[in-house]
Design an enzyme around this catalytic site. Structure first.
Site, PDB file in Angstrom:
ATOM      1  N   ASP A  16      77.456 -13.378  -5.812  1.00  0.00           N
ATOM      2  CA  ASP A  16      77.167 -12.069  -6.411  1.00  0.00           C
ATOM      3  C   ASP A  16      78.221 -11.050  -5.995  1.00  0.00           C
ATOM      4  OD1 ASP A  16      75.826 -10.195  -7.880  1.00  0.00           O
ATOM      5  OD2 ASP A  16      74.106 -10.030  -6.537  1.00  0.00           O
ATOM      6  N   GLY A  19      81.498  -8.235 -10.325  1.00  0.00           N
ATOM      7  CA  GLY A  19      81.672  -7.043 -11.156  1.00  0.00           C
ATOM      8  C   GLY A  19      82.039  -5.838 -10.307  1.00  0.00           C
ATOM      9  N   TRP A  21      83.362  -5.841  -7.350  1.00  0.00           N
ATOM     10  CA  TRP A  21      84.684  -6.066  -6.745  1.00  0.00           C
ATOM     11  C   TRP A  21      85.778  -5.637  -7.729  1.00  0.00           C
ATOM     12  CZ3 TRP A  21      89.139  -8.828  -7.638  1.00  0.00           C
ATOM     13  CH2 TRP A  21      89.961  -9.103  -6.524  1.00  0.00           C
ATOM     14  N   HIS A  33      85.337 -12.199 -11.842  1.00  0.00           N
ATOM     15  CA  HIS A  33      84.914 -13.599 -11.977  1.00  0.00           C
ATOM     16  C   HIS A  33      86.110 -14.539 -11.750  1.00  0.00           C
ATOM     17  CE1 HIS A  33      81.146 -12.096 -13.277  1.00  0.00           C
ATOM     18  NE2 HIS A  33      81.499 -11.769 -14.494  1.00  0.00           N
ATOM     19  N   LEU A 127      81.482 -35.159  -1.034  1.00  0.00           N
ATOM     20  CA  LEU A 127      80.732 -33.920  -1.314  1.00  0.00           C
ATOM     21  C   LEU A 127      80.229 -33.965  -2.748  1.00  0.00           C
ATOM     22  CD1 LEU A 127      80.040 -30.852  -0.562  1.00  0.00           C
ATOM     23  CD2 LEU A 127      82.173 -30.280  -1.723  1.00  0.00           C
TER      24      LEU A 127
HETATM   25  C1  FPP Z   1      77.879 -12.569 -10.118  1.00  0.00           C
HETATM   26  O1  FPP Z   1      78.604 -11.374 -10.038  1.00  0.00           O
HETATM   27  C2  FPP Z   1      78.704 -13.686 -10.597  1.00  0.00           C
HETATM   28  C3  FPP Z   1      78.498 -14.388 -11.754  1.00  0.00           C
HETATM   29  C4  FPP Z   1      77.373 -14.101 -12.661  1.00  0.00           C
HETATM   30  C5  FPP Z   1      79.402 -15.461 -12.199  1.00  0.00           C
HETATM   31  C6  FPP Z   1      79.960 -16.324 -11.114  1.00  0.00           C
HETATM   32  C7  FPP Z   1      80.833 -17.359 -11.724  1.00  0.00           C
HETATM   33  C8  FPP Z   1      82.040 -17.736 -11.250  1.00  0.00           C
HETATM   34  C9  FPP Z   1      82.660 -17.160 -10.045  1.00  0.00           C
HETATM   35  C10 FPP Z   1      82.775 -18.796 -11.981  1.00  0.00           C
HETATM   36  C11 FPP Z   1      82.513 -20.123 -11.324  1.00  0.00           C
HETATM   37  C12 FPP Z   1      83.176 -21.190 -12.067  1.00  0.00           C
HETATM   38  C13 FPP Z   1      83.498 -22.408 -11.586  1.00  0.00           C
HETATM   39  C14 FPP Z   1      84.041 -23.449 -12.484  1.00  0.00           C
HETATM   40  C15 FPP Z   1      83.290 -22.791 -10.208  1.00  0.00           C
HETATM   41  P1  FPP Z   1      78.128 -10.148 -10.916  1.00  0.00           P
HETATM   42  O2  FPP Z   1      78.846 -10.191 -12.206  1.00  0.00           O
HETATM   43  O3  FPP Z   1      76.638 -10.150 -11.029  1.00  0.00           O
HETATM   44  O4  FPP Z   1      78.623  -8.953 -10.027  1.00  0.00           O
HETATM   45  P2  FPP Z   1      77.962  -7.505  -9.910  1.00  0.00           P
HETATM   46  O5  FPP Z   1      76.597  -7.713  -9.330  1.00  0.00           O
HETATM   47  O6  FPP Z   1      78.884  -6.804  -8.976  1.00  0.00           O
HETATM   48  O7  FPP Z   1      77.934  -6.920 -11.279  1.00  0.00           O
END
Ligand code: FPP
Length: 234
Positions: A16, A19, A21, A33, A127
């Protein structure tokens, strides 16, 4: 018990803060992301080094479908690109790759890529890396209830905990020992509701793109100091 014996078998992460960041740097959410994928790489490497056997990541929830179209399509593209790019590394490192969730909602091309990578990495034994995509805990319990109702002809009283375990999409995966959530939020957000019954929770203020090996190893250290009693007296 020795420190080395207390490595969690299964670490699960709610990634989490991507966004926030990105916003802090005046960038689009997708930039966060994108950088988050680097944290995934770091935590995969750290898991192999530490001897963690299962690393699972909440990459996209059922609720995330409600995000703006460009963010949803950007995340899907990012996952497709990252998993294809990592295939050689998975094979070289003995990593078995799995995607669990409501795959009926994913595109045909993403499903085909997932099937192919799952097949190619099926014998990885160092893993197991699990991405939860289009997943929610309530959805998992609902599909398990439907499966049990459709297949169980006998007395419902005979349905046992192990039957529910077997009907969940996580049937082949041990329950998480440690669940990490980054970015200071302290909730489960419809993640592994049944499977986290006795999981240790660790909430980190670090935003996901900044969560790298030092933060991962610090989490393992904190876990090693926890006293797990499973409701019993020691
Ligand atoms: C949450 O941050 C993050 C996500 C919903 C997406 C996470 C996905 C990835 C990092 C890609 C992973 C892919 C692979 C192939 C491993 P948020 O958007 O909710 O952040 P915020 O709370 O600051 O808005």
């Amino acid at each position: 018990m020795e420190e080395t014996q207390k490595v969690p078998r299964h670490v699960s992460i709610i990634m989490d803060g991507n966004g926030r960041w990105a916003k802090a740097r005046g960038k689009e959410r997708l930039y966060g992301h994108f950088e988050g994928v680097e944290s995934v790489r770091a935590c995969v490497e750290a898991s192999v080094e530490a001897g963690v056997k299962y690393l699972s990541l909440y990459a996209f929830s059922e609720e995330n479908w409600e995000r703006p179209d460009d963010e949803v399509s950007g995340l899907m593209e990012l996952m497709m690109k990252a998993m294809k790019e990592e295939l050689a590394n998975f094979l070289a490192s003995g990593i078995r790759f799995l995607v669990l969730g409501n795959r009926a909602r994913l595109s045909d091309s993403l499903n085909a890529a997932i099937d192919s990578i799952q097949e190619q990495t099926a014998s990885g034994d160092r893993l197991t890396l699990i991405l939860f995509v289009s997943y929610s805990g309530k959805w998992d319990m609902l599909q398990a209830a439907r499966k049990l109702a459709a297949s169980f002809a006998g007395n419902p009283e005979d349905i046992d905990f192990k039957d529910v375990d077997a009907a969940l999409v996580t049937s082949d995966i041990p329950d998480p020992d440690l669940l990490i959530r980054t970015s200071g939020e302290q909730r489960l957000s419809n993640y592994l509701l049944w499977q986290c019954a006795y999981t240790e929770f660790l909430f980190s203020d670090t935003l996901w793109p900044d969560f790298r090996k030092p933060q991962f190893f610090a989490a393992l250290k904190e876990y090693a100091g926890r006293d797990r009693r499973y409701g019993k007296v020691k």
